[in-house]
Design an enzyme around this catalytic site. Structure first.
Site, PDB file in Angstrom:
ATOM      1  N   PRO A   1      -1.382   3.141  -5.196  1.00 18.97           N
ATOM      2  CA  PRO A   1      -2.656   1.528  -4.467  1.00 18.97           C
ATOM      3  C   PRO A   1      -2.628   2.369  -3.082  1.00 18.97           C
ATOM      4  O   PRO A   1      -4.088   2.498  -2.969  1.00 18.97           O
ATOM      5  CB  PRO A   1      -1.473   0.785  -3.950  1.00 18.97           C
ATOM      6  CG  PRO A   1      -0.946   0.628  -5.198  1.00 18.97           C
ATOM      7  CD  PRO A   1       0.003   1.712  -5.288  1.00 18.97           C
TER       8      PRO A   1
ATOM      9  N   LEU B   1       1.175  -0.984   0.262  1.00 17.17           N
ATOM     10  CA  LEU B   1      -0.256  -0.278  -0.113  1.00 17.17           C
ATOM     11  C   LEU B   1       0.870   0.970   0.128  1.00 17.17           C
ATOM     12  O   LEU B   1       0.960   2.025   0.921  1.00 17.17           O
ATOM     13  CB  LEU B   1      -0.787   0.107   1.291  1.00 17.17           C
ATOM     14  CG  LEU B   1      -2.017  -1.174   1.495  1.00 17.17           C
ATOM     15  CD1 LEU B   1      -3.300  -0.845   2.645  1.00 17.17           C
ATOM     16  CD2 LEU B   1      -2.809  -1.057  -0.055  1.00 17.17           C
ATOM     17  N   HIS B   2       2.003   1.881  -0.986  1.00 20.66           N
ATOM     18  CA  HIS B   2       2.813   2.907  -0.983  1.00 20.66           C
ATOM     19  C   HIS B   2       2.356   3.446  -2.549  1.00 20.66           C
ATOM     20  O   HIS B   2       1.734   2.749  -3.537  1.00 20.66           O
ATOM     21  CB  HIS B   2       4.083   2.607  -1.258  1.00 20.66           C
ATOM     22  CG  HIS B   2       4.617   1.641  -0.126  1.00 20.66           C
ATOM     23  ND1 HIS B   2       4.936   2.158   1.093  1.00 20.66           N
ATOM     24  CD2 HIS B   2       4.965  -0.066  -0.191  1.00 20.66           C
ATOM     25  CE1 HIS B   2       4.979   1.220   1.896  1.00 20.66           C
ATOM     26  NE2 HIS B   2       4.959   0.090   1.517  1.00 20.66           N
ATOM     27  N   ALA B   3       2.143   4.842  -1.994  1.00 21.03           N
ATOM     28  CA  ALA B   3       1.901   5.472  -3.946  1.00 21.03           C
ATOM     29  C   ALA B   3       0.750   5.125  -4.210  1.00 21.03           C
ATOM     30  O   ALA B   3      -0.481   5.307  -3.826  1.00 21.03           O
ATOM     31  CB  ALA B   3       3.213   5.879  -4.071  1.00 21.03           C
TER      32      ALA B   3
END
Length: 88
Positions: A19, A15-17
Site C-alpha cells: 500500500p 501503510l506498509h509495503a
C-alpha cells in the site's frame, strides 16, 4: 494553494509495503506536492520509506495535504485511493 483532507486508512496492513508503494507511486505521478500527517509526524507521500516510517495502521486517520495548481483534483485522487484500500 494548499488543500487538506482527513481520511481513514482502510488498507488491512495500514501503510506498509505494497500500500505504501502504491500511494508513493500515485503521489509521485500527480502534479501537486503531497504530504501525509499522522499525529506529530509529517512525511512526503511520494517516499515509500517515509510512509512506512510513519507507522500508519488500519483505521488510523491521516491528514493529506496537496500543494499546487491542481491541488483540488490531486487531493480527491489521493483520498479516493486511500479510502479504496490502495489495492490491499
Amino acid at each position: 494553494m494548499i488543500l487538506t483532507a482527513d481520511v481513514e486508512v482502510t488498507s488491512r496492513s495500514g501503510l506498509h509495503a505494497r500500500p505504501a508503494a502504491t500511494l508513493a507511486k500515485l503521489a509521485g505521478r500527480v502534479s501537486s506536492s503531497v504530504t501525509l500527517r499522522s499525529g506529530e509526524k509529517t512525511v512526503n507521500a511520494a517516499s515509500v520509506l517515509g510512509l512506512i516510517s510513519a507507522g500508519i495502521t488500519q483505521g488510523q486517520t491521516v491528514t493529506v495535504a496537496c500543494e499546487g495548481e491542481d491541488a483540488e483534483k490531486d487531493l480527491a485522487e489521493i483520498v479516493a485511493a486511500i479510502e479504496s484500500g490502495l489495492g490491499d
